[in-house]
Design a protein around this motif. Sequence first.
Motif, PDB file in Angstrom:
ATOM      1  N   CYS A  87       0.840  -1.198   0.000  1.00  0.00           N
ATOM      2  CA  CYS A  87       0.000   0.000   0.000  1.00  0.00           C
ATOM      3  C   CYS A  87       0.875   1.249   0.000  1.00  0.00           C
ATOM      4  N   ALA A  88       1.932   1.248   0.815  1.00  0.00           N
ATOM      5  CA  ALA A  88       2.828   2.399   0.892  1.00  0.00           C
ATOM      6  C   ALA A  88       3.570   2.602  -0.431  1.00  0.00           C
ATOM      7  N   THR A  89       4.016   1.506  -1.055  1.00  0.00           N
ATOM      8  CA  THR A  89       4.710   1.591  -2.343  1.00  0.00           C
ATOM      9  C   THR A  89       3.802   2.195  -3.404  1.00  0.00           C
ATOM     10  N   SER A  90       2.554   1.747  -3.437  1.00  0.00           N
ATOM     11  CA  SER A  90       1.584   2.265  -4.409  1.00  0.00           C
ATOM     12  C   SER A  90       1.325   3.745  -4.175  1.00  0.00           C
ATOM     13  N   ARG A  91       1.151   4.101  -2.933  1.00  0.00           N
ATOM     14  CA  ARG A  91       0.855   5.504  -2.589  1.00  0.00           C
ATOM     15  C   ARG A  91       2.019   6.414  -2.966  1.00  0.00           C
ATOM     16  N   ASP A  92       3.245   5.988  -2.690  1.00  0.00           N
ATOM     17  CA  ASP A  92       4.421   6.796  -3.024  1.00  0.00           C
ATOM     18  C   ASP A  92       4.534   7.009  -4.534  1.00  0.00           C
ATOM     19  N   VAL A 122       8.950  17.378 -18.458  1.00  0.00           N
ATOM     20  CA  VAL A 122       8.567  16.087 -19.028  1.00  0.00           C
ATOM     21  C   VAL A 122       9.633  15.043 -18.736  1.00  0.00           C
ATOM     22  N   ASP A 123      10.896  15.428 -18.847  1.00  0.00           N
ATOM     23  CA  ASP A 123      11.986  14.506 -18.520  1.00  0.00           C
ATOM     24  C   ASP A 123      11.880  14.012 -17.081  1.00  0.00           C
ATOM     25  N   GLU A 124      11.590  14.922 -16.179  1.00  0.00           N
ATOM     26  CA  GLU A 124      11.473  14.551 -14.763  1.00  0.00           C
ATOM     27  C   GLU A 124      10.296  13.598 -14.546  1.00  0.00           C
ATOM     28  N   TYR A 125       9.204  13.855 -15.240  1.00  0.00           N
ATOM     29  CA  TYR A 125       8.040  12.968 -15.134  1.00  0.00           C
ATOM     30  C   TYR A 125       8.394  11.567 -15.626  1.00  0.00           C
ATOM     31  N   LEU A 126       9.018  11.491 -16.788  1.00  0.00           N
ATOM     32  CA  LEU A 126       9.353  10.189 -17.370  1.00  0.00           C
ATOM     33  C   LEU A 126      10.381   9.447 -16.520  1.00  0.00           C
ATOM     34  N   LYS A 127      11.315  10.178 -15.910  1.00  0.00           N
ATOM     35  CA  LYS A 127      12.280   9.532 -15.009  1.00  0.00           C
ATOM     36  C   LYS A 127      11.573   8.954 -13.790  1.00  0.00           C
ATOM     37  N   THR A 128      10.615   9.723 -13.261  1.00  0.00           N
ATOM     38  CA  THR A 128       9.853   9.249 -12.108  1.00  0.00           C
ATOM     39  C   THR A 128       9.056   8.000 -12.460  1.00  0.00           C
ATOM     40  N   ARG A 129       8.458   8.011 -13.652  1.00  0.00           N
ATOM     41  CA  ARG A 129       7.681   6.854 -14.089  1.00  0.00           C
ATOM     42  C   ARG A 129       8.573   5.628 -14.284  1.00  0.00           C
ATOM     43  N   LYS A 133       8.143   2.184 -12.208  1.00  0.00           N
ATOM     44  CA  LYS A 133       7.914   0.905 -12.885  1.00  0.00           C
ATOM     45  C   LYS A 133       8.897  -0.158 -12.408  1.00  0.00           C
ATOM     46  N   LYS A 134      10.145   0.230 -12.177  1.00  0.00           N
ATOM     47  CA  LYS A 134      11.137  -0.725 -11.693  1.00  0.00           C
ATOM     48  C   LYS A 134      10.783  -1.222 -10.288  1.00  0.00           C
ATOM     49  N   ILE A 135      10.372  -0.281  -9.434  1.00  0.00           N
ATOM     50  CA  ILE A 135      10.010  -0.641  -8.061  1.00  0.00           C
ATOM     51  C   ILE A 135       8.772  -1.542  -8.063  1.00  0.00           C
ATOM     52  N   ILE A 136       7.790  -1.195  -8.897  1.00  0.00           N
ATOM     53  CA  ILE A 136       6.561  -1.974  -8.958  1.00  0.00           C
ATOM     54  C   ILE A 136       6.821  -3.363  -9.539  1.00  0.00           C
ATOM     55  N   LYS A 137       7.666  -3.432 -10.546  1.00  0.00           N
ATOM     56  CA  LYS A 137       8.002  -4.727 -11.138  1.00  0.00           C
ATOM     57  C   LYS A 137       8.615  -5.650 -10.095  1.00  0.00           C
ATOM     58  N   LYS A 138       9.506  -5.108  -9.270  1.00  0.00           N
ATOM     59  CA  LYS A 138      10.122  -5.909  -8.208  1.00  0.00           C
ATOM     60  C   LYS A 138       9.088  -6.298  -7.162  1.00  0.00           C
ATOM     61  N   CYS A 139       8.198  -5.347  -6.839  1.00  0.00           N
ATOM     62  CA  CYS A 139       7.159  -5.602  -5.841  1.00  0.00           C
ATOM     63  C   CYS A 139       6.230  -6.723  -6.306  1.00  0.00           C
ATOM     64  N   LEU A 169      -3.875  -2.871  -8.710  1.00  0.00           N
ATOM     65  CA  LEU A 169      -3.476  -1.475  -8.509  1.00  0.00           C
ATOM     66  C   LEU A 169      -2.059  -1.240  -9.022  1.00  0.00           C
ATOM     67  N   LEU A 170      -1.137  -2.110  -8.651  1.00  0.00           N
ATOM     68  CA  LEU A 170       0.253  -1.958  -9.080  1.00  0.00           C
ATOM     69  C   LEU A 170       0.373  -2.050 -10.604  1.00  0.00           C
ATOM     70  N   SER A 171      -0.382  -2.959 -11.200  1.00  0.00           N
ATOM     71  CA  SER A 171      -0.354  -3.100 -12.662  1.00  0.00           C
ATOM     72  C   SER A 171      -0.895  -1.847 -13.342  1.00  0.00           C
ATOM     73  N   TYR A 172      -1.929  -1.245 -12.741  1.00  0.00           N
ATOM     74  CA  TYR A 172      -2.479  -0.006 -13.295  1.00  0.00           C
ATOM     75  C   TYR A 172      -1.447   1.120 -13.234  1.00  0.00           C
ATOM     76  N   ILE A 173      -0.795   1.276 -12.080  1.00  0.00           N
ATOM     77  CA  ILE A 173       0.192   2.353 -11.928  1.00  0.00           C
ATOM     78  C   ILE A 173       1.367   2.146 -12.866  1.00  0.00           C
ATOM     79  N   SER A 174       1.792   0.900 -13.004  1.00  0.00           N
ATOM     80  CA  SER A 174       2.938   0.598 -13.865  1.00  0.00           C
ATOM     81  C   SER A 174       2.616   0.857 -15.329  1.00  0.00           C
ATOM     82  N   GLY A 175       1.392   0.515 -15.737  1.00  0.00           N
ATOM     83  CA  GLY A 175       1.002   0.728 -17.125  1.00  0.00           C
ATOM     84  C   GLY A 175       1.763  -0.167 -18.074  1.00  0.00           C
TER      85      GLY A 175
END
Length: 261
Positions: A87-92, A122-129, A133-139, A169-175
């Motif tokens: 839940c915390a990972t998703s929220r962050d 835009v670069d900052e957004y894409l870096k954040t995404r 995605k890496k964190i969610i993939k591991k999760c 939820l994680l799959s949705y955020i990861s896209g």
Amino acid sequence: MASHHTRSLSFPSKPHPIADQLDEQLCRLKSSQAASTSSLTNKLTSLKELYQSVDEFLQLPIGQKTISQTQWTEEMLDGSLRLLDICATSRDALVQSKERLQDIQSVLRRRCSGEFNITSEVDEYLKTRKTSKKIIKKCLKDIKEVDNTNEANVLKDVQALTVDVFKSLLSYISGSQKSSWSFSKLISQKAEKDSTASTNEFDVVDATLELMICQKKKANIVDISQLVKLESEIQEIEEVLESLFRHLIKTRATLLNVLSN
């Protein structure tokens, strides 16, 4: 996604009304999750309401008896901690994405006539995404299914179902895991978004911004209304997650309290 068979829960022959309510909520959310008949926000809201019933159930003698007689106390506690982490990972991930979206919108709203540049935002957004995605993939890789084949226990069913909803939820955020999209794919995705409720707004926004950077297109291809829509969806999910997180903490505290007595 794993499915969990509806079965008789470990209640006595004449259960408390709260136990009946909990059983009914479990069955409804299982059906909704299996059939994908509701939005992610609705599923999370139903999950929050389920935990409200769990909180009430654990205050009853029958609920405390269910905990004290279970054979998997360690697994139950480990599971509750894991759910808090997910839940915390998703929220962050949601908060960080929303902040970067707001940065882009801020520049777009300040634009005057002529050229303007939102490349850095835009670069900052894409870096954040990319990081999310890496964190969610591991999760997702680390999530282990709750053993749901032996002891019939309402709390075990709740944890197993919570894992399923959180995976959605994680799959949705990861896209999409694709690194770049073609322009025709982007147009197709935008055309589909009005005809289906399952369109992932993260994918649409990611594709637009990736196209802008990769093909060095002008910032005017960015539709600010799409950014606003995604931010709104994030906000709705974030609010439900915040409430759900509090219920998860309360449930874990109650479990620890009962088991320590």
